[in-house]
Design an enzyme around this catalytic site. Structure first.
Site, mmCIF file in Angstrom:
data_model
loop_
_atom_site.group_PDB
_atom_site.id
_atom_site.type_symbol
_atom_site.label_atom_id
_atom_site.label_comp_id
_atom_site.label_asym_id
_atom_site.label_seq_id
_atom_site.Cartn_x
_atom_site.Cartn_y
_atom_site.Cartn_z
ATOM 1 N N ASP A 67 108.293 26.705 4.387
ATOM 2 C CA ASP A 67 109.738 26.511 3.542
ATOM 3 C C ASP A 67 109.671 26.052 2.276
ATOM 4 O O ASP A 67 109.133 24.643 1.842
ATOM 5 C CB ASP A 67 110.675 25.653 4.307
ATOM 6 C CG ASP A 67 111.282 25.854 6.297
ATOM 7 O OD1 ASP A 67 110.301 26.773 6.608
ATOM 8 O OD2 ASP A 67 112.288 25.169 6.029
ATOM 9 N N LYS A 97 117.182 29.974 2.259
ATOM 10 C CA LYS A 97 117.364 29.337 2.831
ATOM 11 C C LYS A 97 118.265 28.565 1.718
ATOM 12 O O LYS A 97 117.994 28.458 0.491
ATOM 13 C CB LYS A 97 116.084 28.137 3.323
ATOM 14 C CG LYS A 97 116.497 26.600 3.814
ATOM 15 C CD LYS A 97 115.279 26.215 4.521
ATOM 16 C CE LYS A 97 115.526 24.794 4.246
ATOM 17 N NZ LYS A 97 114.356 23.947 5.172
ATOM 18 N N LYS A 153 119.292 30.330 7.176
ATOM 19 C CA LYS A 153 119.285 29.033 6.990
ATOM 20 C C LYS A 153 119.963 28.420 5.955
ATOM 21 O O LYS A 153 119.180 27.901 5.584
ATOM 22 C CB LYS A 153 117.444 29.340 7.200
ATOM 23 C CG LYS A 153 117.481 27.327 7.780
ATOM 24 C CD LYS A 153 116.122 26.888 7.706
ATOM 25 C CE LYS A 153 115.830 25.811 7.773
ATOM 26 N NZ LYS A 153 114.163 25.164 7.863
HETATM 27 O O1 LIG Z 1 115.759 21.320 6.439
HETATM 28 C C1 LIG Z 1 116.035 20.691 7.003
HETATM 29 C C2 LIG Z 1 117.061 19.176 6.145
HETATM 30 O O2 LIG Z 1 116.377 18.753 5.247
HETATM 31 C C3 LIG Z 1 117.782 19.171 7.261
HETATM 32 O O3 LIG Z 1 119.015 18.333 6.799
HETATM 33 P P1 LIG Z 1 120.373 16.811 7.388
HETATM 34 O O4 LIG Z 1 119.141 15.831 7.262
HETATM 35 O O5 LIG Z 1 121.304 16.325 6.637
HETATM 36 O O6 LIG Z 1 120.075 17.766 8.789
#
Ligand SMILES: O=C[C@H](O)COP(=O)(O)O
Length: 333
Positions: free
Chosen positions: A170, A233, A269
């Site tokens: 990513d 994403k 994503k």
């Molecule tokens: O890519 C994923 C994010 O960093 C997760 O974010 P979150 O902790 O708000 O679910």
């Protein structure tokens, strides 16, 4: 105007071991196309505002849809105090995200999450803990979250994570290339990051909360796809504004336009701040309506989320027992 999305059968029944979609090989940068892209912000916001209030999935299908959502989660830990122990516990959760007994009671198959997403230093622990499970490890990269470390080190970071066993990378884009309209620089950066990924699939994090306008989001989506992003994403989870429905509509429509022009399906994503089961259902119905069933599979859709799974588990427990359990009973790691 409540439009109900109905599943014809329990939608997780056909859940296969994790497979990646065919790569997006990209195409030459088409600046006329990029500059011609517009985004009608008020129309997008109006449409997005209708989504949460709608009854998206019929009650009797909700447990199956929530189980489907679990299979689409990139179960994430991206904290400065991550340890190998925490990552191993998260991986155990990814292997068995919902108690087998609960799934049996609901007549649902046993499932895993879509991937586990960690920082580079945690990749070896995650790879070891997931061995034999078929669950890929995703590494955030290129100076995540700001993407402002020296360029050659960002490329090197990708190569190191792939060498350590990450099957998905990513990357974060340089927001300034979008904010200054330097589409050639964004294309070149994305293409080089993709090349550095080798066989690993690459997700382009746009950090949409820092791109200023939905038109910029649409244009950046398109440029990253032209340069070979396998997924686009929304966010790192660290911006002030992360995944939103207007941004999602904008990016999903860019994916649709790219598929119409090239025949290539690029994944989506949304990430950051998605923590409620009901939000997951809204996203699934949005994907089904805008892009269709192929985007309800881990090959083409993931939630980037650290705490969504806990709420989905609580809802599934409610479906099975009629009672909610306390959230502390569903620790992630
Ligand atoms: O890519 C994923 C994010 O960093 C997760 O974010 P979150 O902790 O708000 O679910």
């Amino acid at each position: 105007m409540s439009q109900t999305t109905t599943a014809t059968a329990a939608p997780v029944r056909d859940h296969l071991p994790q497979l990646h979609a065919p790569r997006n090989e990209g195409m030459p940068l088409d600046l006329d196309w990029v500059r011609g892209v517009q985004a009608n912000t008020s129309a997008i916001e109006r449409r997005a505002a209708t989504l949460p209030g709608r009854r998206t999935v019929k009650k009797e299908y909700q447990a199956a849809w929530l189980a489907r959502a679990v299979t689409l989660i990139d179960l994430t830990t991206l904290a400065g105090d991550d340890t190998e122990g925490r990552v191993r516990r998260l991986c155990a959760k990814a292997r068995q995200p919902v108690r087998a007994e609960l799934l049996d009671r609901l007549g649902l198959p046993h499932i895993t999450t879509g991937a586990v997403c960690v920082y580079h230093e945690m990749v070896p622990a995650a790879v070891e803990a997931l061995e034999g499970s078929g669950i890929p490890v995703a590494a955030v990269s290129t100076g995540f979250p700001a993407g402002l470390s020296p360029y050659h080190l960002r490329v090197r970071e990708i190569e190191e994570s792939v060498r350590a066993g990450a099957a998905e990378i990513d990357i974060v884009i340089s927001r300034r290339h979008v904010l200054t309209g330097n589409w050639q620089a964004l294309y070149d950066e994305m293409a080089e990051f993709r090349a550095a990924c080798g066989p690993a699939h690459v997700k382009a994090i746009l950090a949409t909360g820092e791109l200023g306008t939905l038109r910029n989001v649409a244009r950046a989506s398109l440029v990253c796809m032209m340069a070979g992003a396998d997924f686009i994403k929304t966010s790192t989870g660290k911006e002030a504004v992360n995944a939103t429905l207007p941004v999602s509509l904008t990016m999903i429509r860019a994916i649709r336009a790219y598929e119409a022009a090239t025949g290539v399906k690029v994944g989506y994503k949304p990430a950051g701040g998605i923590s409620k089961a009901k939000d997951a259902l809204v996203y699934l119905s949005l994907m089904k309506e805008e892009l269709g069933d192929p985007w309800l599979r881990p090959e083409l859709f993931r939630f980037g989320a650290s705490s969504l799974l806990g709420d989905i588990e609580r809802q599934l427990e409610h479906f099975a027992t009629g009672a909610y359990s306390a959230s502390w009973r569903h620790p992630m790691a």
